[in-house]
Design a protein around this motif. Sequence first.
Motif, PDB file in Angstrom:
ATOM      1  N   TRP A  42       0.809  -1.319  -0.431  1.00  0.00           N
ATOM      2  CA  TRP A  42       0.743   0.211  -0.200  1.00  0.00           C
ATOM      3  C   TRP A  42       0.798   1.248  -0.226  1.00  0.00           C
ATOM      4  CZ3 TRP A  42      -2.621  -3.615   1.115  1.00  0.00           C
ATOM      5  CH2 TRP A  42      -4.059  -4.062   0.551  1.00  0.00           C
ATOM      6  N   TRP A  44       0.662   4.913   1.384  1.00  0.00           N
ATOM      7  CA  TRP A  44       1.003   5.614   2.539  1.00  0.00           C
ATOM      8  C   TRP A  44       1.545   4.735   3.245  1.00  0.00           C
ATOM      9  CZ3 TRP A  44      -2.203   8.683   5.074  1.00  0.00           C
ATOM     10  CH2 TRP A  44      -3.774   8.290   5.678  1.00  0.00           C
ATOM     11  N   ASP A  45       1.148   2.932   3.474  1.00  0.00           N
ATOM     12  CA  ASP A  45       1.528   2.519   4.145  1.00  0.00           C
ATOM     13  C   ASP A  45       3.055   2.457   4.471  1.00  0.00           C
ATOM     14  OD1 ASP A  45      -1.337   1.803   4.011  1.00  0.00           O
ATOM     15  OD2 ASP A  45      -0.677  -0.055   5.472  1.00  0.00           O
ATOM     16  N   HIS A  80      -2.426   3.439  -5.013  1.00  0.00           N
ATOM     17  CA  HIS A  80      -2.238   2.856  -4.231  1.00  0.00           C
ATOM     18  C   HIS A  80      -1.625   1.959  -3.645  1.00  0.00           C
ATOM     19  CE1 HIS A  80      -6.746   0.707  -3.353  1.00  0.00           C
ATOM     20  NE2 HIS A  80      -6.267   1.262  -2.076  1.00  0.00           N
ATOM     21  N   TYR A  90      -7.487 -10.981   0.244  1.00  0.00           N
ATOM     22  CA  TYR A  90      -8.012  -9.732  -0.095  1.00  0.00           C
ATOM     23  C   TYR A  90      -9.295  -9.628  -1.274  1.00  0.00           C
ATOM     24  CZ  TYR A  90      -7.823  -4.472  -0.108  1.00  0.00           C
ATOM     25  OH  TYR A  90      -8.719  -3.383   0.181  1.00  0.00           O
ATOM     26  N   GLN A 110      -2.758   7.489  -3.178  1.00  0.00           N
ATOM     27  CA  GLN A 110      -3.283   7.563  -1.582  1.00  0.00           C
ATOM     28  C   GLN A 110      -2.712   9.098  -1.244  1.00  0.00           C
ATOM     29  OE1 GLN A 110      -1.816   4.015  -0.020  1.00  0.00           O
ATOM     30  NE2 GLN A 110      -3.963   3.671   1.270  1.00  0.00           N
ATOM     31  N   GLY A 170      -6.824   7.247   2.243  1.00  0.00           N
ATOM     32  CA  GLY A 170      -6.838   6.045   3.575  1.00  0.00           C
ATOM     33  C   GLY A 170      -7.950   6.025   4.372  1.00  0.00           C
ATOM     34  N   ASP A 172     -10.847   5.487   5.006  1.00  0.00           N
ATOM     35  CA  ASP A 172     -12.008   4.852   4.052  1.00  0.00           C
ATOM     36  C   ASP A 172     -13.451   5.196   4.648  1.00  0.00           C
ATOM     37  OD1 ASP A 172      -9.730   3.664   3.732  1.00  0.00           O
ATOM     38  OD2 ASP A 172     -10.502   1.487   3.358  1.00  0.00           O
ATOM     39  N   ARG A 204     -15.505  -3.068  10.417  1.00  0.00           N
ATOM     40  CA  ARG A 204     -15.521  -2.628   9.168  1.00  0.00           C
ATOM     41  C   ARG A 204     -16.665  -1.817   8.361  1.00  0.00           C
ATOM     42  NH1 ARG A 204     -11.031  -2.599   6.878  1.00  0.00           N
ATOM     43  NH2 ARG A 204     -11.562  -2.946   4.805  1.00  0.00           N
ATOM     44  N   TYR A 358     -13.583   1.374  12.371  1.00  0.00           N
ATOM     45  CA  TYR A 358     -12.511   2.117  11.787  1.00  0.00           C
ATOM     46  C   TYR A 358     -12.442   3.391  11.887  1.00  0.00           C
ATOM     47  CZ  TYR A 358      -9.879  -0.483   7.797  1.00  0.00           C
ATOM     48  OH  TYR A 358      -9.296  -0.789   6.653  1.00  0.00           O
ATOM     49  N   TRP A 359     -13.018   4.039  10.372  1.00  0.00           N
ATOM     50  CA  TRP A 359     -12.018   5.349  10.290  1.00  0.00           C
ATOM     51  C   TRP A 359     -13.055   6.543  11.530  1.00  0.00           C
ATOM     52  CZ3 TRP A 359      -7.130   8.122   9.533  1.00  0.00           C
ATOM     53  CH2 TRP A 359      -6.434   6.691   9.007  1.00  0.00           C
TER      54      TRP A 359
HETATM   55  C1  9WN Z   1      -8.126   0.126   1.074  1.00  0.00           C
HETATM   56  C2  9WN Z   1      -3.666  -0.239   4.180  1.00  0.00           C
HETATM   57  C3  9WN Z   1      -4.842   0.537   3.983  1.00  0.00           C
HETATM   58  C4  9WN Z   1      -4.376   1.511   4.258  1.00  0.00           C
HETATM   59  C5  9WN Z   1      -6.058   2.614   4.691  1.00  0.00           C
HETATM   60  C6  9WN Z   1      -6.501   1.680   5.089  1.00  0.00           C
HETATM   61  C7  9WN Z   1      -7.231   0.312   4.449  1.00  0.00           C
HETATM   62  C8  9WN Z   1      -8.151  -0.505   2.736  1.00  0.00           C
HETATM   63  C9  9WN Z   1      -9.482  -1.552   2.970  1.00  0.00           C
HETATM   64  O1  9WN Z   1      -6.248  -0.342   4.760  1.00  0.00           O
HETATM   65  O2  9WN Z   1      -7.700   0.312   3.571  1.00  0.00           O
HETATM   66  O3  9WN Z   1      -7.254   0.357   0.448  1.00  0.00           O
HETATM   67  O4  9WN Z   1      -9.179  -2.793   2.268  1.00  0.00           O
HETATM   68  O5  9WN Z   1      -9.925  -1.277   3.946  1.00  0.00           O
HETATM   69  O6  9WN Z   1      -7.810   2.399   5.395  1.00  0.00           O
HETATM   70  O7  9WN Z   1      -5.883   3.415   4.924  1.00  0.00           O
HETATM   71  O8  9WN Z   1      -3.810   1.997   3.623  1.00  0.00           O
HETATM   72  O9  9WN Z   1      -3.512  -0.816   5.300  1.00  0.00           O
END
Ligand code: 9WN
Length: 429
Positions: A42, A44-45, A80, A90, A110, A170, A172, A204, A358-359
């Motif tokens: 990913w 930004w990770d 991203h 996934y 991202q 990021g 979500d 989630r 989550y967010w």
């Molecule tokens: C979709 C990987 C990513 C982070 C995001 C986070 C989550 C993904 C998901 O996981 O997003 O990109 O499937 O939930 O929200 O910030 O980069 O850790």
Amino acid sequence: IKMTLTMALDDEQLIADAKATLIKNDLGGYTVPTHGLYPFQWNWDSAIVALGWLPFDEPRAWEEATSLLSAQWKSGMVPHVVFHKHSDTYFPGPDIWGVKNTPDSTSITQPPVLATVIRQLFEQTKDRVLVDSQIEQIVKQLIDYHLWWYKQRDPEYTGLVVSYHPWESGMDNSPAWDEALRAVPKVGWEYTRRDINHIDASERPHKEEYDRFLYLVDFFRKMNFDDTLIYQDCPYRVNDVSIISILHRGTKDLLALCKALNIDNKQTEYLAHRMDLTEAAIGKLWSAETNMFHSFDTRSNKLCSARTNAGLLPLFAGLVNEKFTPKLIEVLDDWLLDRPFAISSTHHDDPCYEPQRYWRGPIWLHINWMIVLGLEDYGFLKQAKQVTDASRNLIYTSGFNESFHAETGARSGGADFSWTAAMALYWLL
Ligand code: 9WN
């Protein structure tokens, strides 16, 4: 004395565990966020994770960045997700995104935190041969990436780039997107989510959100990934205050790198000009009602109403002027009051706050890290220390989780999480 000794021993163990987490999640040149739940690279990770590798394996820190940049599109966009190796754990995978690139990737990006991280790597790496052998190439690719952001995501020179997908932010299922997302149709086909095989559904996003996330993925493919068409017709088009802030800070760090490398040309001039436009436009995202920043839905022409931690990120960018600063700090002080675990992703008084989902409530350490850097830049050292202590508190309480329950500090989301381990190394070493 006893307390200090115990803490020191705990720190030693935590540091060893954090390193072991990164090593465990290393798939050779890139680090997965965590096995199973997120089996790919990913954007930004990886940037955050590079900071974690830096103190104990410098070449590996740089490799994290170059493996991500190896997936950069001709347009300059850095995807991203990069699907380096196949995995069934996934959804949605490369077949759903439909991108025909090598390596396989998604078609969105991202938050571009990589430039800020590369500046830190550049300044802190001890092996200067390692740095000199690649910094110019990396900076060249970062310039292309940032030019792409401004040209394709703000073709009308408003000063505020747009985002086309909550996954791009990021963050979500942030309540900030609720209203904008409601305007997106739901996808008409059946699918099987994989995330809820790994994580309890209560932590989630809901199906209604996934239906719309997937509609947008389909839409990008139908538009043949054409930046101009998507800008015109995308049903979801948001000025995301988090992306805008991270991009702004990233461009500033990128221009500092260019200066150090004596790169001074039309491109750097153009980037500086774009920064001026953002500085002039940021006031549009300020709400006099909540005394903080919000994202803006360009389709309905309204500020997104939820109070989220993204609204504090202009501090990281240096985008908060003297008029807004005291008000924003007052909001932050209230957010932190009597909260040993901070900063919740949605303010605890917001009607959309859910401490475990989550967010919509949980705490994310890399966001805290950005807010702390911003607070330090502005000289709010008391608050910076408060957020740092609260972040350390979370690591001591629950270890390296994807995020943390906003009330209890307990695990939320995936375990053995790379960016949290990286932040632990950043704060504990
Ligand atoms: C979709 C990987 C990513 C982070 C995001 C986070 C989550 C993904 C998901 O996981 O997003 O990109 O499937 O939930 O929200 O910030 O980069 O850790």
